[in-house]
Design a protein around this motif. Structure first.
Motif, PDB file in Angstrom:
ATOM      1  N   ILE A  69      16.917   9.746  -5.243  1.00 27.75           N
ATOM      2  CA  ILE A  69      16.335  10.540  -4.160  1.00 27.75           C
ATOM      3  C   ILE A  69      17.240  10.527  -2.936  1.00 27.75           C
ATOM      4  CG2 ILE A  69      14.381  10.654  -2.548  1.00 27.75           C
ATOM      5  CD1 ILE A  69      12.603   9.648  -4.783  1.00 27.75           C
ATOM      6  N   LEU A  70      17.979   9.423  -2.752  1.00 23.30           N
ATOM      7  CA  LEU A  70      18.835   9.277  -1.585  1.00 23.30           C
ATOM      8  C   LEU A  70      20.162  10.012  -1.739  1.00 23.30           C
ATOM      9  CD1 LEU A  70      18.273   5.456  -0.988  1.00 23.30           C
ATOM     10  CD2 LEU A  70      17.004   7.379  -0.042  1.00 23.30           C
ATOM     11  N   GLY A  71      20.348  10.716  -2.833  1.00 20.65           N
ATOM     12  CA  GLY A  71      21.589  11.438  -3.062  1.00 20.65           C
ATOM     13  C   GLY A  71      22.621  10.658  -3.838  1.00 20.65           C
ATOM     14  N   ALA A  72      22.276   9.445  -4.258  1.00 22.46           N
ATOM     15  CA  ALA A  72      23.219   8.639  -5.024  1.00 22.46           C
ATOM     16  C   ALA A  72      23.349   9.193  -6.434  1.00 22.46           C
ATOM     17  CB  ALA A  72      22.750   7.182  -5.075  1.00 22.46           C
ATOM     18  N   VAL A  73      24.560   9.171  -6.950  1.00 19.12           N
ATOM     19  CA  VAL A  73      24.795   9.632  -8.321  1.00 19.12           C
ATOM     20  C   VAL A  73      24.590   8.440  -9.249  1.00 19.12           C
ATOM     21  CG1 VAL A  73      26.389  10.783  -9.893  1.00 19.12           C
ATOM     22  CG2 VAL A  73      26.446  11.320  -7.457  1.00 19.12           C
ATOM     23  N   ASP A  74      23.332   8.161  -9.548  1.00 22.38           N
ATOM     24  CA  ASP A  74      23.007   7.087 -10.476  1.00 22.38           C
ATOM     25  C   ASP A  74      22.742   7.684 -11.840  1.00 22.38           C
ATOM     26  OD1 ASP A  74      20.643   8.372  -9.923  1.00 22.38           O
ATOM     27  OD2 ASP A  74      19.443   6.551 -10.108  1.00 22.38           O
ATOM     28  N   GLY A  95       0.799  -1.222   0.000  1.00 21.44           N
ATOM     29  CA  GLY A  95       0.000   0.000   0.000  1.00 21.44           C
ATOM     30  C   GLY A  95       0.826   1.264   0.000  1.00 21.44           C
ATOM     31  N   LEU A  96       2.027   1.223   0.591  1.00 13.55           N
ATOM     32  CA  LEU A  96       2.873   2.412   0.647  1.00 13.55           C
ATOM     33  C   LEU A  96       3.505   2.691  -0.719  1.00 13.55           C
ATOM     34  CD1 LEU A  96       4.890   2.213   3.992  1.00 13.55           C
ATOM     35  CD2 LEU A  96       3.310   4.019   3.297  1.00 13.55           C
ATOM     36  N   VAL A 149       8.590   5.051   0.947  1.00 15.65           N
ATOM     37  CA  VAL A 149       9.506   4.102   1.581  1.00 15.65           C
ATOM     38  C   VAL A 149      10.950   4.576   1.440  1.00 15.65           C
ATOM     39  CG1 VAL A 149      10.330   1.716   1.570  1.00 15.65           C
ATOM     40  CG2 VAL A 149       7.914   2.193   1.182  1.00 15.65           C
ATOM     41  N   LEU A 150      11.290   5.114   0.276  1.00 20.77           N
ATOM     42  CA  LEU A 150      12.639   5.630   0.079  1.00 20.77           C
ATOM     43  C   LEU A 150      12.953   6.772   1.041  1.00 20.77           C
ATOM     44  CD1 LEU A 150      13.085   5.666  -3.804  1.00 20.77           C
ATOM     45  CD2 LEU A 150      14.530   4.477  -2.167  1.00 20.77           C
ATOM     46  N   TYR A 151      12.008   7.692   1.223  1.00 15.14           N
ATOM     47  CA  TYR A 151      12.238   8.805   2.141  1.00 15.14           C
ATOM     48  C   TYR A 151      12.358   8.314   3.588  1.00 15.14           C
ATOM     49  CZ  TYR A 151      11.532  12.542  -1.258  1.00 15.14           C
ATOM     50  OH  TYR A 151      11.678  13.412  -2.321  1.00 15.14           O
ATOM     51  N   ILE A 152      11.494   7.377   3.977  1.00 16.18           N
ATOM     52  CA  ILE A 152      11.536   6.878   5.353  1.00 16.18           C
ATOM     53  C   ILE A 152      12.843   6.148   5.619  1.00 16.18           C
ATOM     54  CG2 ILE A 152      10.468   5.251   6.958  1.00 16.18           C
ATOM     55  CD1 ILE A 152       7.776   5.927   5.702  1.00 16.18           C
ATOM     56  N   VAL A 153      13.232   5.281   4.683  1.00 16.85           N
ATOM     57  CA  VAL A 153      14.464   4.515   4.858  1.00 16.85           C
ATOM     58  C   VAL A 153      15.689   5.411   4.688  1.00 16.85           C
ATOM     59  CG1 VAL A 153      15.862   2.657   3.879  1.00 16.85           C
ATOM     60  CG2 VAL A 153      13.409   2.330   4.201  1.00 16.85           C
ATOM     61  N   GLY A 154      15.673   6.219   3.636  1.00 13.05           N
ATOM     62  CA  GLY A 154      16.862   6.988   3.300  1.00 13.05           C
ATOM     63  C   GLY A 154      17.182   8.115   4.254  1.00 13.05           C
ATOM     64  N   TYR A 155      16.148   8.699   4.861  1.00 17.39           N
ATOM     65  CA  TYR A 155      16.386   9.821   5.769  1.00 17.39           C
ATOM     66  C   TYR A 155      15.980   9.507   7.212  1.00 17.39           C
ATOM     67  CZ  TYR A 155      16.944  12.339   1.384  1.00 17.39           C
ATOM     68  OH  TYR A 155      17.372  12.737   0.151  1.00 17.39           O
ATOM     69  N   GLY A 156      15.011   8.614   7.383  1.00 16.03           N
ATOM     70  CA  GLY A 156      14.579   8.290   8.735  1.00 16.03           C
ATOM     71  C   GLY A 156      15.570   7.435   9.502  1.00 16.03           C
ATOM     72  N   ILE A 157      16.067   6.368   8.871  1.00 15.38           N
ATOM     73  CA  ILE A 157      16.999   5.474   9.557  1.00 15.38           C
ATOM     74  C   ILE A 157      18.305   6.176   9.915  1.00 15.38           C
ATOM     75  CG2 ILE A 157      18.390   3.390   9.266  1.00 15.38           C
ATOM     76  CD1 ILE A 157      16.108   2.118   7.792  1.00 15.38           C
ATOM     77  N   PRO A 158      18.947   6.915   9.006  1.00 16.81           N
ATOM     78  CA  PRO A 158      20.157   7.649   9.425  1.00 16.81           C
ATOM     79  C   PRO A 158      19.899   8.661  10.540  1.00 16.81           C
ATOM     80  CG  PRO A 158      20.047   7.519   7.041  1.00 16.81           C
ATOM     81  CD  PRO A 158      18.719   7.042   7.556  1.00 16.81           C
ATOM     82  N   VAL A 218      23.306   0.797   0.293  1.00 10.87           N
ATOM     83  CA  VAL A 218      22.689   0.022   1.375  1.00 10.87           C
ATOM     84  C   VAL A 218      21.246   0.469   1.583  1.00 10.87           C
ATOM     85  CG1 VAL A 218      22.790  -0.512   3.842  1.00 10.87           C
ATOM     86  CG2 VAL A 218      24.897  -0.411   2.495  1.00 10.87           C
ATOM     87  N   LEU A 219      21.026   1.770   1.636  1.00 12.70           N
ATOM     88  CA  LEU A 219      19.678   2.289   1.840  1.00 12.70           C
ATOM     89  C   LEU A 219      18.780   1.974   0.645  1.00 12.70           C
ATOM     90  CD1 LEU A 219      20.630   5.765   3.339  1.00 12.70           C
ATOM     91  CD2 LEU A 219      19.865   3.737   4.573  1.00 12.70           C
ATOM     92  N   GLY A 220      19.329   2.062  -0.567  1.00 15.60           N
ATOM     93  CA  GLY A 220      18.529   1.740  -1.749  1.00 15.60           C
ATOM     94  C   GLY A 220      18.113   0.290  -1.786  1.00 15.60           C
ATOM     95  N   VAL A 221      19.049  -0.604  -1.484  1.00 19.00           N
ATOM     96  CA  VAL A 221      18.723  -2.034  -1.470  1.00 19.00           C
ATOM     97  C   VAL A 221      17.699  -2.337  -0.385  1.00 19.00           C
ATOM     98  CG1 VAL A 221      19.660  -4.326  -0.974  1.00 19.00           C
ATOM     99  CG2 VAL A 221      20.902  -2.772  -2.481  1.00 19.00           C
ATOM    100  N   LEU A 222      17.835  -1.709   0.774  1.00 19.56           N
ATOM    101  CA  LEU A 222      16.886  -1.937   1.861  1.00 19.56           C
ATOM    102  C   LEU A 222      15.484  -1.482   1.480  1.00 19.56           C
ATOM    103  CD1 LEU A 222      16.289  -2.783   4.746  1.00 19.56           C
ATOM    104  CD2 LEU A 222      17.031  -0.517   5.505  1.00 19.56           C
ATOM    105  N   ALA A 223      15.370  -0.309   0.870  1.00 24.11           N
ATOM    106  CA  ALA A 223      14.053   0.195   0.473  1.00 24.11           C
ATOM    107  C   ALA A 223      13.413  -0.692  -0.592  1.00 24.11           C
ATOM    108  CB  ALA A 223      14.174   1.628  -0.039  1.00 24.11           C
ATOM    109  N   ILE A 224      14.190  -1.102  -1.565  1.00 23.98           N
ATOM    110  CA  ILE A 224      13.655  -1.974  -2.614  1.00 23.98           C
ATOM    111  C   ILE A 224      13.260  -3.329  -2.037  1.00 23.98           C
ATOM    112  CG2 ILE A 224      14.268  -3.227  -4.725  1.00 23.98           C
ATOM    113  CD1 ILE A 224      15.972  -0.843  -5.516  1.00 23.98           C
ATOM    114  N   THR A 225      14.066  -3.859  -1.128  1.00 22.24           N
ATOM    115  CA  THR A 225      13.759  -5.155  -0.531  1.00 22.24           C
ATOM    116  C   THR A 225      12.468  -5.091   0.277  1.00 22.24           C
ATOM    117  OG1 THR A 225      16.117  -5.677  -0.404  1.00 22.24           O
ATOM    118  CG2 THR A 225      14.640  -6.975   0.961  1.00 22.24           C
TER     119      THR A 225
END
Length: 257
Positions: free
Chosen positions: A199-204, A97-98, A103-112, A123-130
């Motif tokens: 979104i997490l600041g990664a240069v992809d 539902g989310l 999820v990217l914002y919560i994981v990428g900015y909330g956990i740090p 690490v944050l990208g893989v966690l959010a996708i997983t």
């Protein structure tokens, strides 16, 4: 063949008359299809695209492992496993539902923030996708497990196989054949969504294209990044079509008299 060739020519003429042979086509070429800008920034976008491929490769493994565990928990029988089934169902409902961006914002900015620790973007990208895609894939796997006829389990248990042996040797091999096409579609969606890790600041690839577009005042870098993602998706799309047709032919074999 003649009809196909004629219809192709007609379509090409229509496209030329309504798209190419218009006043705005020159502006489209200048701002979206500039070969010089594409070649200039291709290497930077390609370097960012390699980051997307790393995230995708790791996520395929983690999503498959987590989804298999969740699907297995949801198919456990007996009242003693009721809390486990409820927890697994709540997990799938929550992350299906989310929106993935949230999820990217919560994981990428909330956990740090709560851990006061800086994590690598991969690490944050893989966690959010997983977290997100394991919920989708788990439901697909669960549907495949439940699609296997109960007589298969009963026969395996009658032969002395335990629950884990029955699941690994009898049920899952049959389920995988049924769920392969929808799993490939989920993989295609994952290929596209790895572009959101910018979104997490990664240069992809997406962030590299954004930087290139801001420097060149041109949107061609976005087209280059999009083409790279399309080229990544085409083999999976063709493989999905081929496997789906093969399953359909196998199921319909002998049905034509």
């Amino acid at each position: 063949m003649l009809i196909a060739a004629a219809s192709t020519i007609v379509l090409a003429v229509v496209v030329w008359a309504t798209v190419v042979n218009t006043e705005g086509w020159a502006a489209v070429q200048r701002f979206f299809l500039d070969p010089a800008i594409a070649l200039e920034y291709l290497s930077k976008i390609w370097d960012g695209f390699l980051f997307n491929l790393q995230v995708l490769a790791i996520s395929v493994v983690t999503v498959g492992a987590v989804a298999l565990v969740i699907a297995t928990l949801r198919t456990l029988r007996g009242p003693v496993f009721f809390p486990v089934r409820i927890a697994a169902a709540a997990y799938t409902d929550l992350f299906r539902g989310l929106p993935f961006v949230i999820v990217l914002y919560i994981v990428g900015y909330g956990i740090p923030t709560i851990t006061n620790t800086r994590f690598p973007p991969i690490v944050l990208g893989v966690l959010a996708i997983t977290l997100t895609y394991s919920a989708y894939v788990a439901e697909v796997i669960r549907a495949g497990i439940e699609a296997v006829h109960p007589s298969q389990r009963l026969a395996a248990r009658a032969l002395g196989l335990g629950y884990v042996q029955t699941l690994g040797r009898i049920v899952l091999p049959q389920a995988v054949r049924k769920i392969a096409p929808p799993l490939m579609n989920d993989f295609l969606s994952m290929q596209k969504d790895v572009g959101l890790v910018s979104i997490l600041g990664a240069v992809d690839a997406v962030r590299a294209a954004q930087n290139a577009a801001s420097q060149s005042y041109n949107f061609t870098p976005y087209i280059v990044a999009g083409v790279l993602f399309i080229l990544l998706a085409i083999p999976t799309i063709r493989l999905t079509d081929w496997y789906t047709a093969r399953l359909r032919d196998r199921e319909q074999m002998g049905s034509i008299v």
